[in-house]
Design an enzyme around this catalytic site. Structure first.
Site, PDB file in Angstrom:
ATOM      1  N   LYS A  87       0.832  -1.212   0.000  1.00 32.65           N
ATOM      2  CA  LYS A  87       0.000   0.000   0.000  1.00 32.65           C
ATOM      3  C   LYS A  87       0.870   1.267   0.000  1.00 32.65           C
ATOM      4  O   LYS A  87       0.638   2.193  -0.766  1.00 32.65           O
ATOM      5  CB  LYS A  87      -0.954   0.002   1.215  1.00 32.65           C
ATOM      6  CG  LYS A  87      -1.970  -1.131   1.167  1.00 32.65           C
ATOM      7  CD  LYS A  87      -2.992  -1.057   2.279  1.00 32.65           C
ATOM      8  CE  LYS A  87      -2.518  -1.548   3.624  1.00 32.65           C
ATOM      9  NZ  LYS A  87      -2.283  -2.991   3.711  1.00 32.65           N
ATOM     10  N   THR A  88       1.885   1.268   0.841  1.00 30.11           N
ATOM     11  CA  THR A  88       2.759   2.451   0.915  1.00 30.11           C
ATOM     12  C   THR A  88       3.597   2.587  -0.351  1.00 30.11           C
ATOM     13  O   THR A  88       3.721   3.677  -0.914  1.00 30.11           O
ATOM     14  CB  THR A  88       3.711   2.335   2.123  1.00 30.11           C
ATOM     15  OG1 THR A  88       2.942   2.010   3.262  1.00 30.11           O
ATOM     16  CG2 THR A  88       4.468   3.622   2.360  1.00 30.11           C
ATOM     17  N   ASP A 132      -1.720   6.502   6.802  1.00 26.66           N
ATOM     18  CA  ASP A 132      -1.737   5.073   7.094  1.00 26.66           C
ATOM     19  C   ASP A 132      -2.718   4.806   8.242  1.00 26.66           C
ATOM     20  O   ASP A 132      -2.957   5.695   9.063  1.00 26.66           O
ATOM     21  CB  ASP A 132      -0.316   4.638   7.497  1.00 26.66           C
ATOM     22  CG  ASP A 132      -0.096   3.154   7.249  1.00 26.66           C
ATOM     23  OD1 ASP A 132      -0.994   2.504   6.680  1.00 26.66           O
ATOM     24  OD2 ASP A 132       0.979   2.657   7.611  1.00 26.66           O
ATOM     25  N   THR A 181      -5.971  -1.701   7.007  1.00 30.17           N
ATOM     26  CA  THR A 181      -6.121  -3.155   6.991  1.00 30.17           C
ATOM     27  C   THR A 181      -7.589  -3.504   7.272  1.00 30.17           C
ATOM     28  O   THR A 181      -7.967  -4.663   7.216  1.00 30.17           O
ATOM     29  CB  THR A 181      -5.254  -3.809   8.085  1.00 30.17           C
ATOM     30  OG1 THR A 181      -5.508  -3.119   9.318  1.00 30.17           O
ATOM     31  CG2 THR A 181      -3.775  -3.709   7.755  1.00 30.17           C
ATOM     32  N   ARG A 240       6.704  -8.384   1.703  1.00 32.62           N
ATOM     33  CA  ARG A 240       7.517  -7.980   2.858  1.00 32.62           C
ATOM     34  C   ARG A 240       8.044  -9.217   3.590  1.00 32.62           C
ATOM     35  O   ARG A 240       9.195  -9.256   4.035  1.00 32.62           O
ATOM     36  CB  ARG A 240       6.674  -7.121   3.807  1.00 32.62           C
ATOM     37  CG  ARG A 240       7.422  -6.686   5.056  1.00 32.62           C
ATOM     38  CD  ARG A 240       6.574  -5.803   5.934  1.00 32.62           C
ATOM     39  NE  ARG A 240       6.424  -4.474   5.376  1.00 32.62           N
ATOM     40  CZ  ARG A 240       5.391  -3.660   5.630  1.00 32.62           C
ATOM     41  NH1 ARG A 240       4.419  -4.063   6.427  1.00 32.62           N
ATOM     42  NH2 ARG A 240       5.335  -2.466   5.094  1.00 32.62           N
TER      43      ARG A 240
END
Ligand code: ADE
Length: 363
Positions: A87-88, A132, A181, A240
């Site tokens: 997302k980032t 965020d 999320t 990640r």
């Protein structure tokens, strides 16, 4: 004080969930951790170099081209999905494609109206403001955002009580990118103000393998294709996690082997780190075992699973369940959670067991 940063965004933001992952669990957590120091330098620098999320990339390529040709800001965007899916990174790439500034903060850092006001007045036209964990915004902050997003206006209340008045400050046309999320936890008026809402999906094996190979190349880790595939299989569909596992396997290969990451090396190393062949850890397995052994495979309530595993219900819901559902090991039903035949097989239970348990349930 609001935390805002253009360079090292995530590492300065507070921990994304109230509860930190325990060391044994941390390796397979999609949440960003302090030890992910290299993550920033591994991020792809263009949408083209970004692997996976094909539909989203297509939508964004069209949206950025159209906005650029009209000389306008992008519409406000909302990205949701489990942690670690990009997302980032994608938001940063959007700013690059648009040639605008990227400002990043997170909802828990926006404590008072002053925090969000300070950020908004410093924005330039078309800038991207990334928030965020946007589901955690305080009510007052959220209300300031409504007019900022819709009318590009900042309404500030000055003074208190009967003498108070509202001053309006015009804002440049900016783009808000929200990440969460927990889509369902967002207030409807906030959700409705995003022009584009997109769920990031888990990555498939081929995509994760490509990501592992790309990262190995950047980190100059010798790796065989089978080795990359083994890591990809255990990475829970999450880049990640794939990159984090690669670093652990690299250490192991350097100390115990000749430095090359082979399939056997990846397998042995990840067994040592208690990452099973489908990327499950102790908690995932415990969740499924409790369902099967104590509740005949379910249905079981979320609170029961939380109490039995010592995890909080939110973490089970946001972090563990999405992946278990993705690989078809767990189903959410109206009556509770159920283990699937694949879960029985993976944990080594006899296939007949589930049928017997279901018969007992009918009786
Ligand atoms: N590193 C982490 N995620 C990535 C992605 N989706 N594409 C390329 N490199 C990445």
């Amino acid at each position: 004080m609001a935390i805002i940063s253009s360079h090292q965004p995530e590492s300065e933001a507070p921990s994304p969930t109230p509860k930190k992952a325990r060391p044994r669990e941390a390796l397979l957590s999609g949440q960003e951790l302090p030890q992910d120091t290299q993550e920033e330098s591994l991020r792809p620098q263009t949408l083209n170099a970004y692997i996976g999320q094909r539909e989203l990339k297509e939508v964004l390529t069209v949206a950025t081209a159209a906005a650029r040709s009209r000389g306008e800001a992008l519409d406000h965007l909302l990205f949701y999905g489990p942690p670690g899916l990009g997302k980032t990174t994608i938001s940063q790439l959007l700013a690059r494609e648009m040639g605008v500034n990227f400002k990043m903060t997170s909802a828990p850092a926006l404590e008072s109206p002053k925090d969000i006001a300070g950020i908004l007045v410093a924005l330039q036209a078309k800038d991207i403001l990334f928030i965020d964990e946007i589901h955690r915004l305080a009510r007052v902050t959220e209300e300031i955002l409504y007019t900022a997003m819709e009318d590009f206006r900042l309404d500030i209340v000055i003074g208190k009580g009967r003498t108070s008045r509202i001053t309006s400050v015009p804002l440049p046309r900016f783009t808000l990118v929200g990440a969460t999320t927990r889509y369902a936890a967002l207030a409807a008026p906030l959700r409705d103000r995003f022009g584009l809402v997109h769920r990031l999906r888990f990555y498939d094996q081929a995509e994760l393998t490509q990501i592992v190979l790309r990262t190995s190349n950047l980190l100059k880790v010798p790796i065989e294709k089978d080795g990359a595939e083994e890591i990809a299989r255990r990475a829970r569909g999450t880049p990640r996690i794939a990159n984090r596992l690669l670093r652990r396997v690299r250490d192991y290969a350097e100390v115990k082997g000749n430095g090359t990451v082979t399939q056997a090396m990846a397998q042995t190393a990840l067994e040592l780190f208690e990452v099973d062949p489908r990327g499950l850890n102790w908690t995932d397995r415990r969740i499924l075992e409790i369902m099967i052994e104590n509740y005949r495979g379910g249905p079981v309530g979320l609170d029961t699973l939380a109490a039995a595993t010592g995890e909080d219900r939110q973490t089970i819901e946001d972090v563990y369940e999405p992946y278990l559902m993705q690989i078809d090991y767990l189903q959410r039903t109206a009556r509770g959670r159920m283990a699937t035949p694949r879960a029985y097989a993976h944990l080594g239970y006899k296939p007949e067991l589930q049928a017997q348990q279901q018969l007992l349930d009918l009786g």
